[in-house]
Design a protein around this motif. Structure first.
Motif, PDB file in Angstrom:
ATOM      1  N   LEU A  65       0.828  -1.208   0.000  1.00  0.00           N
ATOM      2  CA  LEU A  65       0.000   0.000   0.000  1.00  0.00           C
ATOM      3  C   LEU A  65       0.863   1.259   0.000  1.00  0.00           C
ATOM      4  CD1 LEU A  65      -3.064  -0.693   2.338  1.00  0.00           C
ATOM      5  CD2 LEU A  65      -2.914  -0.794  -0.149  1.00  0.00           C
ATOM      6  N   GLY A  66       1.941   1.249   0.781  1.00  0.00           N
ATOM      7  CA  GLY A  66       2.841   2.395   0.802  1.00  0.00           C
ATOM      8  C   GLY A  66       3.511   2.620  -0.537  1.00  0.00           C
ATOM      9  N   ALA A  67       3.899   1.524  -1.201  1.00  0.00           N
ATOM     10  CA  ALA A  67       4.531   1.649  -2.513  1.00  0.00           C
ATOM     11  C   ALA A  67       3.546   2.181  -3.548  1.00  0.00           C
ATOM     12  CB  ALA A  67       5.080   0.290  -2.951  1.00  0.00           C
ATOM     13  N   LEU A  68       2.308   1.723  -3.496  1.00  0.00           N
ATOM     14  CA  LEU A  68       1.293   2.239  -4.415  1.00  0.00           C
ATOM     15  C   LEU A  68       1.101   3.738  -4.221  1.00  0.00           C
ATOM     16  CD1 LEU A  68      -1.356  -0.619  -4.116  1.00  0.00           C
ATOM     17  CD2 LEU A  68      -0.143   0.013  -6.202  1.00  0.00           C
ATOM     18  N   ARG A  69       1.037   4.146  -2.971  1.00  0.00           N
ATOM     19  CA  ARG A  69       0.859   5.565  -2.685  1.00  0.00           C
ATOM     20  C   ARG A  69       2.053   6.373  -3.182  1.00  0.00           C
ATOM     21  NH1 ARG A  69      -0.425   4.823   2.011  1.00  0.00           N
ATOM     22  NH2 ARG A  69       1.585   5.099   3.037  1.00  0.00           N
ATOM     23  N   ALA A  70       3.272   5.859  -2.985  1.00  0.00           N
ATOM     24  CA  ALA A  70       4.473   6.559  -3.425  1.00  0.00           C
ATOM     25  C   ALA A  70       4.526   6.688  -4.947  1.00  0.00           C
ATOM     26  CB  ALA A  70       5.719   5.833  -2.908  1.00  0.00           C
ATOM     27  N   LEU A  71       3.948   5.729  -5.640  1.00  0.00           N
ATOM     28  CA  LEU A  71       3.953   5.739  -7.101  1.00  0.00           C
ATOM     29  C   LEU A  71       2.724   6.431  -7.688  1.00  0.00           C
ATOM     30  CD1 LEU A  71       5.203   2.068  -7.661  1.00  0.00           C
ATOM     31  CD2 LEU A  71       6.512   4.167  -8.065  1.00  0.00           C
ATOM     32  N   GLY A  72       1.873   6.959  -6.829  1.00  0.00           N
ATOM     33  CA  GLY A  72       0.667   7.621  -7.304  1.00  0.00           C
ATOM     34  C   GLY A  72      -0.325   6.662  -7.927  1.00  0.00           C
ATOM     35  N   ALA A  73      -0.351   5.426  -7.437  1.00  0.00           N
ATOM     36  CA  ALA A  73      -1.208   4.395  -8.008  1.00  0.00           C
ATOM     37  C   ALA A  73      -2.161   3.859  -6.941  1.00  0.00           C
ATOM     38  CB  ALA A  73      -0.353   3.261  -8.567  1.00  0.00           C
ATOM     39  N   ARG A  74      -2.994   2.936  -7.353  1.00  0.00           N
ATOM     40  CA  ARG A  74      -3.910   2.292  -6.410  1.00  0.00           C
ATOM     41  C   ARG A  74      -4.263   0.903  -6.925  1.00  0.00           C
ATOM     42  NH1 ARG A  74      -9.541   3.545  -8.062  1.00  0.00           N
ATOM     43  NH2 ARG A  74      -9.456   4.723 -10.027  1.00  0.00           N
ATOM     44  N   ALA A  75      -4.828   0.097  -6.037  1.00  0.00           N
ATOM     45  CA  ALA A  75      -5.252  -1.254  -6.412  1.00  0.00           C
ATOM     46  C   ALA A  75      -6.715  -1.423  -6.056  1.00  0.00           C
ATOM     47  CB  ALA A  75      -4.400  -2.298  -5.693  1.00  0.00           C
ATOM     48  N   VAL A  76      -7.461  -2.041  -6.950  1.00  0.00           N
ATOM     49  CA  VAL A  76      -8.886  -2.272  -6.725  1.00  0.00           C
ATOM     50  C   VAL A  76      -9.171  -3.759  -6.901  1.00  0.00           C
ATOM     51  CG1 VAL A  76      -9.568   0.036  -7.458  1.00  0.00           C
ATOM     52  CG2 VAL A  76      -9.447  -1.795  -9.148  1.00  0.00           C
ATOM     53  N   LEU A  77     -10.163  -4.227  -6.176  1.00  0.00           N
ATOM     54  CA  LEU A  77     -10.560  -5.625  -6.290  1.00  0.00           C
ATOM     55  C   LEU A  77     -11.278  -5.834  -7.615  1.00  0.00           C
ATOM     56  CD1 LEU A  77     -10.749  -8.401  -4.873  1.00  0.00           C
ATOM     57  CD2 LEU A  77     -12.956  -7.654  -3.961  1.00  0.00           C
ATOM     58  N   ALA A  78     -10.706  -6.672  -8.470  1.00  0.00           N
ATOM     59  CA  ALA A  78     -11.271  -6.910  -9.793  1.00  0.00           C
ATOM     60  C   ALA A  78     -12.025  -8.226  -9.875  1.00  0.00           C
ATOM     61  CB  ALA A  78     -10.167  -6.885 -10.850  1.00  0.00           C
ATOM     62  N   ALA A  79     -11.671  -9.188  -9.030  1.00  0.00           N
ATOM     63  CA  ALA A  79     -12.350 -10.485  -9.053  1.00  0.00           C
ATOM     64  C   ALA A  79     -12.057 -11.209  -7.748  1.00  0.00           C
ATOM     65  CB  ALA A  79     -11.884 -11.333 -10.237  1.00  0.00           C
ATOM     66  N   SER A  80     -12.987 -12.056  -7.355  1.00  0.00           N
ATOM     67  CA  SER A  80     -12.770 -12.900  -6.180  1.00  0.00           C
ATOM     68  C   SER A  80     -13.599 -14.164  -6.328  1.00  0.00           C
ATOM     69  CB  SER A  80     -13.144 -12.165  -4.881  1.00  0.00           C
ATOM     70  OG  SER A  80     -14.524 -11.888  -4.842  1.00  0.00           O
ATOM     71  N   CYS A  81     -13.176 -15.198  -5.646  1.00  0.00           N
ATOM     72  CA  CYS A  81     -13.954 -16.437  -5.598  1.00  0.00           C
ATOM     73  C   CYS A  81     -13.784 -17.034  -4.210  1.00  0.00           C
ATOM     74  CB  CYS A  81     -13.536 -17.422  -6.684  1.00  0.00           C
ATOM     75  SG  CYS A  81     -11.881 -18.120  -6.471  1.00  0.00           S
ATOM     76  N   ALA A  82     -14.770 -17.803  -3.800  1.00  0.00           N
ATOM     77  CA  ALA A  82     -14.753 -18.359  -2.447  1.00  0.00           C
ATOM     78  C   ALA A  82     -15.232 -19.803  -2.458  1.00  0.00           C
ATOM     79  CB  ALA A  82     -15.633 -17.523  -1.523  1.00  0.00           C
ATOM     80  N   ARG A  83     -14.597 -20.609  -1.619  1.00  0.00           N
ATOM     81  CA  ARG A  83     -15.045 -21.976  -1.348  1.00  0.00           C
ATOM     82  C   ARG A  83     -15.372 -22.061   0.131  1.00  0.00           C
ATOM     83  NH1 ARG A  83     -11.387 -26.465  -1.993  1.00  0.00           N
ATOM     84  NH2 ARG A  83     -13.296 -27.641  -1.619  1.00  0.00           N
ATOM     85  N   TYR A  84     -16.593 -22.525   0.436  1.00  0.00           N
ATOM     86  CA  TYR A  84     -17.017 -22.670   1.822  1.00  0.00           C
ATOM     87  C   TYR A  84     -17.021 -24.159   2.158  1.00  0.00           C
ATOM     88  CZ  TYR A  84     -18.556 -17.917   0.876  1.00  0.00           C
ATOM     89  OH  TYR A  84     -18.600 -16.596   0.508  1.00  0.00           O
ATOM     90  N   ARG A  85     -16.180 -24.551   3.112  1.00  0.00           N
ATOM     91  CA  ARG A  85     -15.972 -25.973   3.383  1.00  0.00           C
ATOM     92  C   ARG A  85     -16.638 -26.434   4.680  1.00  0.00           C
ATOM     93  NH1 ARG A  85     -10.766 -27.616   4.126  1.00  0.00           N
ATOM     94  NH2 ARG A  85     -11.137 -29.576   3.030  1.00  0.00           N
TER      95      ARG A  85
END
Length: 208
Positions: free
Chosen positions: A88-108
């Motif tokens: 997160l600190g590196a993204l901020r230093a580079l003027g960038a960001r990360a967003v959740l684009a996909a996820s999947c879940a298994r419930y066991r």
């Protein structure tokens, strides 16, 4: 005097009625705790643990933790994870960001009321556009993996390679992704192509 007591209660009621109140409190608190109170994790691929317990507000009609809560707990744990390893600190230093684009879940197996658990998060790797993370929900009663979540964090404004290079001060080759994760990535790409075709966008690349 009564007005002084009522006003904060009304503000709290409005806050929790109109906003996702606990989420907006928990994520910043998790980030601040990771930044100020916990040691920095130098190994980008190291597993990190985030403790939790099933509360009455987490339950569904079957009296176990509802499926949406797993995604929320994974989100909080992921924010803490990316803070401690410096992403997160590196993204901020580079003027960038990360967003959740996909996820999947298994419930066991269900997590029950007041059952203690850990969310064990680790970075599986990256490609030219995204980081891939895994979150395992481990029951602290017997160590069973109750749920497994995978997520794709799309990087905007720079590339994952530059983020890692900013952290490590040299170019780092990404680790080989697990076979099942590669299948999931291929599924997501095929799904994106179908949706673009349906929308008439062809090979247009989505940037946001």
């Amino acid at each position: 005097m009564l007005g002084l007591l009522v006003a904060p209660l009304v503000l709290a009621l409005v806050y929790f009625a109109l906003l996702d109140g606990w989420y907006l409190v928990r994520v910043p608190c998790a980030v601040l705790r990771a930044r100020l109170l916990q040691p920095r994790v130098r190994d980008l691929l190291a597993e990190q643990r985030y403790a939790g317990r099933v509360l009455p507000s987490d339950l569904d009609l079957l009296l176990h933790m509802n499926n949406a809560r797993y995604l929320r707990e994974a989100d909080v744990a992921r924010a803490a994870h990316l803070t401690r390893c410096g992403v997160l600190g590196a993204l901020r230093a580079l003027g960038a960001r990360a967003v959740l684009a996909a996820s999947c879940a298994r419930y066991r197996r269900s997590l029950r009321l007041f059952e203690p658990f850990e969310v064990r998060t680790r970075l599986l790797g990256w490609d030219d556009r995204a980081f891939y993370l895994e979150a395992r929900f481990i029951s602290l009663r017997d160590g069973f993996v109750c749920a497994l979540l995978r997520s794709r964090q799309h990087v905007l404004g720079t590339s994952p390679e530059r983020v890692v290079q900013h952290l490590c001060k040299h170019r780092v080759e990404p680790p080989e992704l697990p076979e099942d994760l590669r299948h999931w990535i291929a599924y997501n790409e095929a799904s994106s192509q179908l949706l673009r075709a349906e929308s008439g966008l062809g090979d247009v690349v989505k940037d946001q």
